[in-house]
Scaffold this active site. Structure first.
Site, mmCIF file in Angstrom:
data_model
loop_
_atom_site.group_PDB
_atom_site.id
_atom_site.type_symbol
_atom_site.label_atom_id
_atom_site.label_comp_id
_atom_site.label_asym_id
_atom_site.label_seq_id
_atom_site.Cartn_x
_atom_site.Cartn_y
_atom_site.Cartn_z
ATOM 1 N N THR A 181 55.030 27.930 30.084
ATOM 2 C CA THR A 181 56.019 27.797 29.014
ATOM 3 C C THR A 181 57.370 28.342 29.445
ATOM 4 O O THR A 181 57.492 29.054 30.437
ATOM 5 C CB THR A 181 55.572 28.568 27.755
ATOM 6 O OG1 THR A 181 55.451 29.958 28.075
ATOM 7 C CG2 THR A 181 54.267 28.037 27.217
ATOM 8 N N HIS B 144 44.665 34.172 24.669
ATOM 9 C CA HIS B 144 45.890 33.479 25.082
ATOM 10 C C HIS B 144 46.159 33.508 26.582
ATOM 11 O O HIS B 144 46.911 32.669 27.086
ATOM 12 C CB HIS B 144 47.088 34.108 24.359
ATOM 13 C CG HIS B 144 48.236 33.165 24.160
ATOM 14 N ND1 HIS B 144 48.548 32.142 25.045
ATOM 15 C CD2 HIS B 144 49.167 33.071 23.179
ATOM 16 C CE1 HIS B 144 49.597 31.479 24.618
ATOM 17 N NE2 HIS B 144 49.993 32.021 23.485
#
Length: 786
Positions: free
Chosen positions: A601, A472
């Site tokens: 994000t 990730h």
């Protein structure tokens, strides 16, 4: 070692008559072809650098400016207002240049400077236009004329045929919100979750932060925002991901699934070969920047920075923090099968192997009878356990010799491939259990048959089903989603298979077999591996995963309700969670900030006061449906507003996170920041984007419905929920929690989600209330390959 001999380009022997030199022409040919490929890539990078460097203009526009200036000079008109003459007067005296040549050279220099000024002006104009975010808050279908004009200007200054990174320098920087705005938004987001005493305490902490340490921390953060491309992303990558010392398996890595019901071929090696080939073609387009940057509403470009480290990347463990190792190129894939590791070369004669040849090589791996070496079968468990033992073991046992050589093959591969010996995917006889097992297999497998440190793990099962497991830290799910859509599209519509299920093309018996990696794993290292495997197993066995397709209705019906599909689903999750646990909690929904340079994000705090009011009305026996519907629309509108604020840089959590990092650097204690960042997200949600490529219509090819992807639970007593809105009539959900928690049950939560969705759509009186169908749609599932 046959592989070693094949790698030698020349041999020599010392004789009484001198040195007898033997050159291998084939090896020298391979060296030449490899070098030519390397220089071709350098040329392409240089060319793309030039094109991107002047975008939205083009190098050919320089010639146009030069010709225009020259033409005006010959017409005895001075477009430079005397600048050309001044340049000519300051040129170094030379006997080789005539007066006319000096004039031409001066005009050429002036034209170049003028062209560069025009390029700079165009780029800054585009950057200024993209800094406007008001379009995000316009009501759908009611766009004013000024915004339409703005869209036209953006399209004009965006140029034609952009490369992947063409817009990078034109994107605005992520703005730093005012401290007062962030703290007030935070207080609003938690007011309804706190009792009166907690509320007063939190309010006091926030006020104290605003007037004491907050302004000082903000000053440093603004200074960073002026200097760095993005004030969040580097710290987010380092402190949220790379400095984490707990296992990345389940806790960080996430997965992407195959087609939901459809398997193009049951031949494992054929499916793997087509997938490898499609991924490498995607990598080639990535290297040449031929992938079109994602442009929202056909107008607004987004940041492409996260694509850079998709391939040839590996997370390297460290004692205090990990690092990301990214290579410009890699000519092989690391393959795991039956407890053994292989190097699969991808090129022959400088050309990428075709799918049929890749299938041949993979079949050779399957046919290889050699057993695993001591410790080899469970070696990858080191990447699944705690990071510190892995870092120490890597330093102690993999720093030299054949262990280092073999580890380099794995870590420097384009990506990691597992030829899994199990069969996974949807089974009509066990629709729920089969999808749950498939999801858990992609999430953690056997804990030792995926290299979790690699940026990409391609897993292909014995029955031809496949999926991805992704690390990730280097990128977020939409980037993986874009790659995976391309791979599935090419596999289904372009590459295809023969009637026997094999890849198309011919084999070549002269190809050398894939190289078997050699390890010398000592007993102390095997003990570390066993400990990591035991920890990984305990973590994996605790994951309660439920994956299911919801096909009672989809976004088509939700849009008829004139409601945002994402807002509708988020409210359904709140209603389901309250019915499941009898209480509300902080809810995390990921949104992107890629409208800004190097954006990643932001958090949307979905559990709003409006959402909780709606939920309480739904569970009340006395509330009317008309009032419930009004509250639903109000809550959905609020959610949409929060999502837009997060996307435009006005979120809460990334700002507070960065202020906390600054406070740690300065050694300043902030009770407010400490409390905010210690709050658990007991409901963590994410929407997987679908059809970023728009290459085929799901209504025409329903068998190509993708299952989406998922992730592990974030909190020990919470839920992780991922969902993908597939076409008009299908939504796939992936729910994770922990068996060890008495508060959670993924299957129970799934049933509550389905009931909440149906109850909510019933408020709109669109006809007979749909009834949720457990498991799957029989009509669609009949196309499944068993």
């Amino acid at each position: 070692m046959a592989e070693a001999h094949q790698a030698v380009a020349f041999q020599f022997t010392v004789t009484p008559d001198g040195i007898d030199l033997h050159l291998s022409h084939e090896a020298l040919k391979q060296v030449y072809l490899s070098g030519r490929r390397s220089w071709n890539k350098r040329f392409i990078r240089f060319k793309n650098g030039c094109l991107t460097g002047v975008y939205p203009a083009s190098p050919s526009s320089w010639l146009f400016v030069v010709v225009a200036v020259m033409a005006t000079m010959y017409a005895r008109v001075d477009p430079s207002l005397g600048m050309i003459s001044r340049i000519r007067d300051h040129l170094p005296a030379s006997g080789f240049l005539s007066s006319q040549s000096q004039s031409v050279l001066s005009a050429l220099l002036f034209s170049t400077v003028l062209w560069m000024a025009l390029v700079f002006t165009m780029r800054q104009t585009l950057k200024l236009l993209l800094s406007y975010q008001g379009w995000m808050f316009m009501e759908h279908g009611k766009i004013p004329t000024s915004t339409k004009l703005w869209q036209i200007l953006v399209q004009i200054f965006s140029g034609r045929k952009p490369l992947l990174y063409s817009f990078q320098t034109s994107l605005p920087r992520l703005p730093v919100p005012a401290i007062h705005d962030t703290t007030q938004r935070y207080l609003v987001s938690v007011r309804h979750l706190l009792d009166e005493e907690q509320w007063k305490r939190t309010q006091a902490l926030a006020h104290d932060f605003e007037v004491t340490v907050g302004p000082r921390l903000q000053w440093y953060l603004k200074l960073k925002s002026w200097w760095a491309n993005n004030y969040v992303s580097d710290w987010w990558e380092e402190y949220v991901y790379l400095r984490g010392r707990s296992p990345i398996m389940v806790n960080s890595n996430y997965f992407a699934m195959d087609f939901l019901y459809f398997i193009p071929t049951g031949v494992q090696t054929a499916r793997a070969a087509n997938a490898i080939y499609a991924m490498l073609l995607y990598r080639r387009k990535l290297e040449r920047e031929q992938i079109r940057p994602f442009i929202g509403l056909n107008t607004i470009p987004t940041c492409s920075w996260q694509y850079e480290r998709m391939f040839n990347t590996c997370r390297i463990p460290g004692i205090e923090a990990d690092t990301l190792q990214h290579l410009r190129d890699s000519k092989h894939v690391a393959v795991y099968h039956g407890g053994r590791y292989f190097r699969l070369w991808l090129y022959q004669g400088g050309r990428l192997l075709k799918p049929r040849l890749l299938q041949q090589q993979l079949q050779r791996i399957l046919d290889n009878p050699s057993p695993p070496q001591p410790g080899e079968a469970e070696l990858a468990a080191l990447t699944a356990g705690d990071r510190v033992p892995w870092a120490r073991a890597r330093r102690a046992y993999f720093g030299s010799g054949q262990n280092k050589q073999a580890l380099d093959v794995v870590e420097k591969a384009a990506f990691f491939l597992t030829l899994d010996q199990s069969e996974q995917g949807f089974r009509q006889q066990q629709p729920q259990a089969s999808l749950d097992q498939y999801a858990k297999s992609l999430l953690h497998g056997q804990c030792c048959d995926r290299w979790f440190d690699k940026s990409l793990n391609l897993i292909v099962y014995k029955n031809g089903k496949m999926g991805l497991n992704a690390e990730h830290s280097w990128a977020d799910a939409p980037i993986i989603g874009h790659l995976w859509e391309d791979v599935l599209f090419m596999d289904r519509f372009q590459l295809g298979y023969t009637e026997t299920g094999d890849c198309k093309g011919e084999t070549d018996s002269s190809l050398p077999s894939p190289q078997r990696l050699q390890w010398d794993i000592e007993e102390p290292c095997q003990e570390v591996i066993s400990q990591s495997l035991a920890m990984a197993h305990s973590l994996a066995d605790d994951v309660d995963f439920h994956s299911f397709p919801f096909d009672t209705f989809g976004k088509g019906l939700i849009k008829q309700c004139r409601t945002s599909p994402d807002g509708f689903i988020q409210l359904a999750l709140q209603l389901a969670h309250y019915r499941d646990k009898g209480k509300f909690c902080l809810t995390y929904e990921a949104s992107m900030t890629r409208l800004f340079r190097e954006g990643r994000t932001e958090t949307v705090r979905s559990c709003t006061r409006e959402a909780t009011t709606f939920v309480m009305a739904m569970v009340s026996a006395t509330e009317s449906n008309e009032e419930r519907l009004r509250l639903l629309r109000t809550a959905a509108t609020k959610h949409q507003q929060l999502y837009r604020e997060a996307m435009t840089g006005a979120g809460i959590d990334r700002h507070l996170f960065c202020l906390y990092i600054v406070s740690k650097y300065l050694g300043v204690a902030s009770p407010f920041l400490q409390e905010v960042l210690s709050e658990p997200w007991k409901l963590s949600t994410s929407q997987t984007p679908l059809q970023q490529l728009h290459r085929f219509d799901l209504d025409t090819f329903p068998e190509c419905s993708c299952s989406g992807g998922g992730f592990g639970p974030v909190a020990d007593d919470g839920y992780g929920v991922s969902y993908i809105i597939v076409g008009e009539n299908l939504i796939n959900f992936h729910i994770s929690s922990k068996f060890s928690s008495s508060e959670t049950d993924s299957h129970r939560f799934g049933r509550n989600i389905q009931k909440a969705m149906v109850d909510m759509v019933g408020l709109f009186n669109l006809g007979p209330t749909p009834t949720p169908t457990p498991g799957h749609s029989p009509a669609t599932a009949s196309n499944a390959t068993q």
